[in-house]
Scaffold this active site. Structure first.
Site, PDB file in Angstrom:
ATOM      1  NE  ARG A  17      46.572  67.411 -10.834  1.00  0.00           N
ATOM      2  CZ  ARG A  17      47.673  66.931 -10.264  1.00  0.00           C
ATOM      3  NH1 ARG A  17      48.253  65.853 -10.756  1.00  0.00           N
ATOM      4  NH2 ARG A  17      48.216  67.523  -9.219  1.00  0.00           N
ATOM      5  CG  ASP A  18      39.776  66.176  -7.418  1.00  0.00           C
ATOM      6  OD1 ASP A  18      39.374  65.106  -7.931  1.00  0.00           O
ATOM      7  OD2 ASP A  18      39.812  66.375  -6.186  1.00  0.00           O
ATOM      8  CG  LEU A  19      34.639  68.987 -12.951  1.00  0.00           C
ATOM      9  CD1 LEU A  19      34.178  70.119 -12.033  1.00  0.00           C
ATOM     10  CD2 LEU A  19      34.505  69.403 -14.406  1.00  0.00           C
TER      11      LEU A  19
ATOM     12  CG  ASN B  90      36.214  68.907  -5.375  1.00  0.00           C
ATOM     13  OD1 ASN B  90      36.102  68.823  -4.156  1.00  0.00           O
ATOM     14  ND2 ASN B  90      37.273  68.463  -6.028  1.00  0.00           N
TER      15      ASN B  90
END
Length: 214
Positions: free
Chosen positions: A26-28, A32
């Site tokens: 969900r937060d690629l 990150n």
């Protein structure tokens, strides 16, 4: 794809296809992805990760979180989260590596601030693909490799979630529809950058407060 992309893809593949139940990252995004001493890519910050749908469910309904510029259009507009949402984000990260541009860059002219918007016209004409490459490369790269990388990015960035490939891009069982075997124009929702950034920051603060109180 280079070796870092391969490691990122393997990481997402593990979350999607090996983990039980599957996990949607969900937060690629580029920030990150960390590199170890041997420049192996590692996924970090699983604070927004969500367990994927189970049984006969096709998606998980959740509040829209993540980083503007990387969110898949259907997730940004409906809150319906699927594994293909991560695939879209992977396509954005790959496009960042190819172009040397950021997913969102407010220092650029308005029409160029959202990377996927800027790239869309180039995807319509293969003769313009070379103009998408990072200028720092000084055109010192194999054209075939550039075309292949852009083809993968384009497939991941398809507006229709069902048209995106699985993260195992080399999977022999994946046969892309005829209309996307070559890169096509891609679209993203019209999102106000400043408003979305404020919403995301506010949501992350609330999530952190909730976790601290539990």
């Amino acid at each position: 794809m280079d070796i870092q992309d391969h490691h990122v893809a393997r990481g997402i593949e593990y979350l999607h296809e090996v983990a039980n139940p599957p996990v949607i990252y969900r937060d690629l995004k580029a920030s990150n992805i960390l590199l170890d001493g041997n420049f192996n890519a590692k996924l970090s910050d699983f604070g927004l990760a969500k367990l994927g749908p189970s049984g006969d469910k096709s998606h998980v309904s959740t509040r829209v979180m993540g980083t503007c510029g990387y969110c898949a259009p259907e997730y940004a507009m409906t809150g319906k989260l699927t594994k293909t949402s991560d695939i879209y984000s992977f396509g954005v990260v790959l496009l960042e590596l190819i172009t040397g541009r950021r997913a969102i860059d407010t220092t650029k002219p308005t029409r160029e601030q959202i990377l996927v918007h800027w790239a869309a016209p180039f995807f319509r004409d293969k003769r313009k693909f070379v103009n998408m490459a990072d200028p720092l490369l000084e055109k010192k790269f194999p054209l075939k490799g550039l075309y292949q990388a852009l083809a993968i990015s384009s497939m991941c960035l398809q507006e229709e979630a069902s048209s995106r490939p699985l993260i195992s891009l080399s999977d022999p069982n994946y046969d892309p529809p005829d209309d996307i075997k070559d890169p096509l124009p891609i679209t993203v929702p019209n999102i106000d950058i400043e408003t979305r950034q404020k919403e995301t920051e506010g949501g992350e603060e609330q999530l952190q407060q909730k976790e601290e109180s539990s």
